[in-house]
Design an enzyme around this catalytic site. Structure first.
Site, PDB file in Angstrom:
ATOM      1  N   ASP A  67     -22.593  12.067   1.107  1.00  0.00           N
ATOM      2  CA  ASP A  67     -21.476  11.492   1.852  1.00  0.00           C
ATOM      3  C   ASP A  67     -21.293  12.122   3.231  1.00  0.00           C
ATOM      4  OD1 ASP A  67     -20.637  13.930   0.801  1.00  0.00           O
ATOM      5  OD2 ASP A  67     -19.265  13.030  -0.644  1.00  0.00           O
ATOM      6  N   ASN A 136      -9.912  15.444  -8.836  1.00  0.00           N
ATOM      7  CA  ASN A 136      -9.501  14.207  -9.519  1.00  0.00           C
ATOM      8  C   ASN A 136     -10.676  13.536 -10.234  1.00  0.00           C
ATOM      9  OD1 ASN A 136     -10.974  13.175  -7.412  1.00  0.00           O
ATOM     10  ND2 ASN A 136      -9.292  12.079  -6.431  1.00  0.00           N
ATOM     11  N   HIS A 138     -13.634  12.954  -8.953  1.00  0.00           N
ATOM     12  CA  HIS A 138     -14.533  12.130  -8.132  1.00  0.00           C
ATOM     13  C   HIS A 138     -15.920  12.749  -8.002  1.00  0.00           C
ATOM     14  CE1 HIS A 138     -13.088  13.960  -4.004  1.00  0.00           C
ATOM     15  NE2 HIS A 138     -14.176  14.564  -4.390  1.00  0.00           N
ATOM     16  N   GLU A 143     -13.497   7.672  -5.362  1.00  0.00           N
ATOM     17  CA  GLU A 143     -12.155   8.008  -5.825  1.00  0.00           C
ATOM     18  C   GLU A 143     -11.815   7.247  -7.109  1.00  0.00           C
ATOM     19  OE1 GLU A 143     -11.098  10.542  -4.566  1.00  0.00           O
ATOM     20  OE2 GLU A 143     -10.631  10.486  -2.433  1.00  0.00           O
TER      21      GLU A 143
HETATM   22  C1  GLP Z   1     -15.710  16.776  -1.836  1.00  0.00           C
HETATM   23  C2  GLP Z   1     -17.097  16.099  -1.685  1.00  0.00           C
HETATM   24  C3  GLP Z   1     -17.819  16.076  -2.982  1.00  0.00           C
HETATM   25  C4  GLP Z   1     -17.711  17.463  -3.596  1.00  0.00           C
HETATM   26  C5  GLP Z   1     -16.300  17.675  -4.069  1.00  0.00           C
HETATM   27  C6  GLP Z   1     -16.032  19.090  -4.551  1.00  0.00           C
HETATM   28  O1  GLP Z   1     -14.670  15.916  -1.573  1.00  0.00           O
HETATM   29  N1  GLP Z   1     -17.081  14.777  -1.161  1.00  0.00           N
HETATM   30  O2  GLP Z   1     -19.170  15.696  -2.772  1.00  0.00           O
HETATM   31  O3  GLP Z   1     -18.561  17.563  -4.704  1.00  0.00           O
HETATM   32  O4  GLP Z   1     -15.369  17.255  -3.118  1.00  0.00           O
HETATM   33  O5  GLP Z   1     -15.890  19.983  -3.488  1.00  0.00           O
HETATM   34  P1  GLP Z   1     -15.771  21.533  -3.679  1.00  0.00           P
HETATM   35  O6  GLP Z   1     -17.068  22.010  -4.178  1.00  0.00           O
HETATM   36  O7  GLP Z   1     -15.455  22.096  -2.325  1.00  0.00           O
HETATM   37  O8  GLP Z   1     -14.682  21.779  -4.649  1.00  0.00           O
END
Ligand code: GLP
Length: 243
Positions: A67, A136, A138, A143
């Site tokens: 992303d 959440n 995702h 989402e």
């Molecule tokens: C973000 C990214 C995801 C990631 C997730 C967890 O929003 N878009 O690809 O896996 O949230 O992030 P983190 O590892 O900082 O908790």
């Protein structure tokens, strides 16, 4: 789903790096799907070490990131491309043209999504996809309540995700409101998936993903339907698992 619980986040990250490294050793021209966020940082550190030690060679690897924020240029310091350059790409011998991250400033984001899908397909599909999990549930930026069949698309980020990611920005209002993300339909086509999750704030989402019903409210739960998923957790992220 294979589930492995490690004592701490460093070990979980190193295990992810081992699995990715092994994939590249086995198939030097692998197509690897990569994730951003804080979860994969240790894994990238370890992969850099393996590359610099001459164990894992990235010269024939192709990558696709999950992303990117809409509105951030590739060289913006908070863009996911910049994150990947800093943590991995600038430190391994990957060819610049083999790196793919959605273009957050594409003039036509819908067209960019289609092109991204086509490029993944033209590369032969993703051999191994690394994922993190949002609070959440995702995956990527898909989402809650997104259709599981969705391909790469433009996403309106939820308030919860904006809150969670505000820590990387000077102020909350700097967090982009949209992103381009591989869809769950894209992610599910990967031949192998490594899900790396650490920390107590993810424990509920981990429980939903692993032992809840498959439900679009927890996008990660669809991974139960994939035939080759390894979930790497630290003890904190595993606290809500009861079996
Ligand atoms: C973000 C990214 C995801 C990631 C997730 C967890 O929003 N878009 O690809 O896996 O949230 O992030 P983190 O590892 O900082 O908790």
């Amino acid at each position: 789903m294979l589930i492995r619980v490690f004592e701490n986040e460093v070990q979980a990250g190193q295990a992810a790096a081992l699995l990715i490294g092994a994939q590249i050793v086995r198939k030097p021209d692998s197509v690897i799907g990569l994730a951003t966020g804080s979860s994969p940082v240790t894994a990238y550190l370890e992969l850099v070490r393996m590359c610099q030690a001459g164990v894992v060679d990235w010269s024939r690897v192709t990558t696709f990131n999950l992303d990117e924020y809409v509105g951030l240029a590739p060289d913006h310091h908070q863009s996911y491309r910049a994150f990947m350059m800093k943590n991995l790409f600038s430190k391994v011998n990957i060819r610049p043209e083999a790196i793919h991250v959605p273009n957050g400033i594409a003039a036509n984001p819908a067209e960019e999504c289609l092109t991204y899908e086509r490029t993944i397909r033209a590369a032969g599909g993703v051999d191994l996809q690394l994922l993190g999990l949002g609070r959440n549930g995702h995956i990527g930026f898909n989402e809650p309540d997104t259709l599981f069949s969705t391909l790469t698309h433009v996403v309106d980020l939820t308030d919860d995700t904006i809150d969670a990611n505000a820590r990387f920005f000077v102020k909350r209002s700097d967090v982009p409101k949209q992103a381009i993300s591989m869809g769950v339909g894209t992610i599910m086509q990967a031949r192998q998936i490594i899900m790396l999750v650490t920390g107590t704030d993810k424990a509920r989402a981990v429980s939903g993903m692993v032992q809840g019903m498959i439900d679009p409210k927890c996008q990660g739960s669809i991974l139960q339907a994939h035939s080759n998923v390894t979930v790497l957790l630290d003890r904190a992220a595993a606290t809500a698992l009861n079996r």
